[in-house]
Design an enzyme around this catalytic site. Structure first.
Site, mmCIF file in Angstrom:
data_model
loop_
_atom_site.group_PDB
_atom_site.id
_atom_site.type_symbol
_atom_site.label_atom_id
_atom_site.label_comp_id
_atom_site.label_asym_id
_atom_site.label_seq_id
_atom_site.Cartn_x
_atom_site.Cartn_y
_atom_site.Cartn_z
ATOM 1 N N ALA A 81 28.665 -55.946 -27.289
ATOM 2 C CA ALA A 81 28.583 -57.199 -28.022
ATOM 3 C C ALA A 81 29.267 -57.071 -29.375
ATOM 4 O O ALA A 81 29.509 -55.968 -29.873
ATOM 5 C CB ALA A 81 27.122 -57.605 -28.206
ATOM 6 N N GLY A 120 27.249 -55.132 -23.292
ATOM 7 C CA GLY A 120 27.637 -56.353 -22.600
ATOM 8 C C GLY A 120 28.817 -56.167 -21.670
ATOM 9 O O GLY A 120 28.932 -56.863 -20.657
ATOM 10 N N GLU A 123 27.313 -54.742 -18.577
ATOM 11 C CA GLU A 123 26.541 -55.805 -17.924
ATOM 12 C C GLU A 123 27.474 -56.779 -17.200
ATOM 13 O O GLU A 123 27.195 -57.215 -16.076
ATOM 14 C CB GLU A 123 25.688 -56.533 -18.955
ATOM 15 C CG GLU A 123 24.529 -55.698 -19.479
ATOM 16 C CD GLU A 123 23.697 -56.413 -20.524
ATOM 17 O OE1 GLU A 123 22.519 -56.691 -20.273
ATOM 18 O OE2 GLU A 123 24.243 -56.715 -21.612
ATOM 19 N N GLU A 143 21.939 -50.393 -26.114
ATOM 20 C CA GLU A 143 21.260 -51.371 -26.969
ATOM 21 C C GLU A 143 19.989 -50.832 -27.621
ATOM 22 O O GLU A 143 19.624 -51.239 -28.733
ATOM 23 C CB GLU A 143 20.933 -52.633 -26.158
ATOM 24 C CG GLU A 143 22.115 -53.520 -25.840
ATOM 25 C CD GLU A 143 22.868 -53.109 -24.594
ATOM 26 O OE1 GLU A 143 23.727 -53.880 -24.135
ATOM 27 O OE2 GLU A 143 22.615 -51.992 -24.060
#
Length: 542
Positions: A81, A120, A123, A143
């Site tokens: 992110a 991310g 993911e 994270e």
């Protein structure tokens, strides 16, 4: 490995994406290739999310497209992110919106992974129907190190790919794994050498040739054959990281994957992630994350470390075969740096062609100056001479040689292999290129470097001395009075903060955040409270 698909093999797609998007679409036959180009690490920012979703929706509606490949330019696939968006109102589409759309694709989507595919980015790749990884790729969900959990499907999709025990290890520790291990576990479908985008296109072509339908994520909960795995994981966290919230929340989120359908688990995961995002611990860990990067803002050097003037380091000499020297040598070998290791009484002739010589003899000022004079006489012009001392004044070592501009301190803390902190101690005569080179070298070793100015002890050493003095004072006072844990902790914090203030006043430390990095990675100060200076400021603000 080339990080861009050959232009002659691609034709510009007719798909329309937002103006100035960091995502471009090109076609290879009936395969659309989406390429993200958002330096430096292709963060999953709003522009990337919007551009990728628009490109995907356009290709999905295009009858001339039968499959898609998601790839990235530069040195890495999406590396996570955009931390600058944390704590701010998130602009749609959210990461979960893009990932959910791709997960439900009626056309096969292949992710072409390279570099560090984290957070991310990983993911997103898990939502694709297939994943092809370059051999040097590392994947992970870090994270938890920012006090949060993967909030875009990581805790729900990873257990479905590799099973609960392996997913728990990756998510709770936040540590990445390499491509081969990911392949063994089932997190990627192929590991390749060479151009990963070409390989991903070939993989997509093979999928189409076989008539393989898209593999959609199963909605059923994950089968968990050993429910006690969660209790054991939680007990380990409470023992090893007392008071830390995010790892326990990660365990709870992975448990959702075993207890509810995918859609419900995704919803609960996101809500839990947002709760953590608002927590004091996450704010402190995000501050520390930023503090590490702020430490790379060095007086006299350009703001972008990629443009720093650096000297080449191909061969390093280490003088001192004791505990410090062997630990430093092991850290260098672990990082793949060619070294020459000598005892303190050995001839230094073998160091004549070294680019950097690290002194680790734990000697007196006179003994260390004598060694520096020997090194000065044998080492080639431009070679840097540094000391691991955390107590001697580096200025006095620079006085002993004819190249004072190439002298600096480089104290490691804990053991050089395991400790993360490295201080680059500069004198008024140290060439800025030497400072830049040593900072980049410390990063090459996987360390968290900070710059300090030569004086009466390094930053971490003085903080440690202040904390030990406070501990001694508390023990002495405890002989006559009962002292609570809270009072002891308060004394400890006050001592370190006061010493930090003195370091700033003396110009030894450049900023409070550098002191926090030193305290966390050099003294073991709890990371989840952000360091002593940050913690004291939050207490003052209430």
């Amino acid at each position: 490995m080339s990080d861009r698909y050959p232009e002659q093999a691609l034709t510009q797609a007719s798909a329309q994406t937002p103006a100035n998007t960091p995502v471009t679409t090109r076609k290879h036959g009936r395969i659309a290739v989406f390429q993200v180009d958002h330096p430096p690490v292709n963060a999953f920012s709003h522009g990337v999310r919007a551009g990728l979703l628009a490109a995907f929706q356009s290709a999905l509606a295009d009858d001339s497209v039968d499959a898609m490949v998601i790839a990235c330019a530069g040195r890495t696939f999406i590396a996570g992110a955009d931390i600058r968006e944390f704590g701010q109102p998130m602009l749609p589409p959210l990461a979960g919106d893009v990932i959910d759309a791709i997960a439900k694709s009626t056309k096969p989507v292949v992710a072409a992974l390279h570099g560090t595919t984290l957070g991310g980015g990983f993911e997103l790749s898990m939502a694709c129907q297939f994943r092809v990884a370059a051999s040097a790729t590392r994947v992970g969900l870090p994270e938890v190190k920012l006090g949060i959990l993967p909030g875009s499907g990581g805790t729900q999709r990873l257990p479905r790919l590799i099973g609960v025990p392996a997913a728990l290890r990756m998510i709770v520790t936040g540590e990445p794994i390499d491509a081969n291990r990911a392949f063994e576990l089932g997190a990627v479908d192929a590991v390749v050498e060479g151009n990963v985008i070409e390989a991903a296109v070939r993989f997509a072509e093979q999928v189409l040739a076989r008539g393989t339908p898209p593999r959609l994520q199963g909605d059923a909960p994950v089968a968990c054959t050993d429910p006690e795995v969660f209790e054991k994981a939680a007990a380990d966290v409470r023992r090893e990281q007392p008071g830390v919230e995010a790892p326990l929340a990660c365990i709870r989120a992975v448990r959702f994957a075993c207890e509810m359908p995918l859609a419900d688990g995704l919803r609960e995961e996101y809500a839990l992630c947002m709760t953590l995002m608002d927590s004091a611990q996450s704010r402190a860990l995000r501050y520390l994350f930023a503090a590490e990067r702020q430490a790379m803002k060095v007086d006299g050097l350009p703001s972008d470390p990629a443009t720093w003037p650096v000297r080449r380091i191909d061969r390093v000499g280490v003088v001192g075969a004791g505990t410090t020297g062997t630990s430093v040598a092991a850290a260098l070998i672990q990082a793949g740096v060619p070294i020459v290791l000598l005892g303190r009484d050995d001839s230094v002739a073998a160091l004549h062609d070294c680019d950097l010589v690290i002194e680790a003899i734990d000697e007196t000022l006179d003994g260390t100056q004598a060694l520096f004079r020997r090194l000065d006489g044998i080492c080639k012009p431009g070679a840097m001479l540094v000391s691991t001392t955390s107590t001697l004044n580096i200025d006095r070592l620079a006085d002993a040689v004819t190249r004072p501009d190439s002298v600096a301190g480089l104290p490691f803390f804990a053991t050089a292999q395991e400790g993360r902190l490295v201080e680059v101690v500069r004198t008024s005569r140290t060439d800025k290129a030497v400072v830049a080179t040593l900072m980049q070298f410390a990063k090459r070793l996987g360390k968290a470097p900070i710059v300090s100015v030569a004086g009466n002890g390094s930053i971490a050493t003085r903080l440690r001395a202040a904390s030990l003095s406070a501990e001694h004072s508390a023990r002495t006072r405890g002989n006559d009075h009962t002292i609570s844990n809270d009072e002891t902790q308060s004394r400890y914090l006050l001592a370190i903060v006061n010493e930090g203030a003195r370091l700033l006043d003396e110009g030894i430390a450049a900023r409070p955040s550098d002191i926090d990095v030193a305290a966390v990675y050099g003294l073991g100060f709890p990371a989840h409270v952000g360091g002593p200076m940050y913690h004291a400021e939050t207490l003052k603000q209430g």
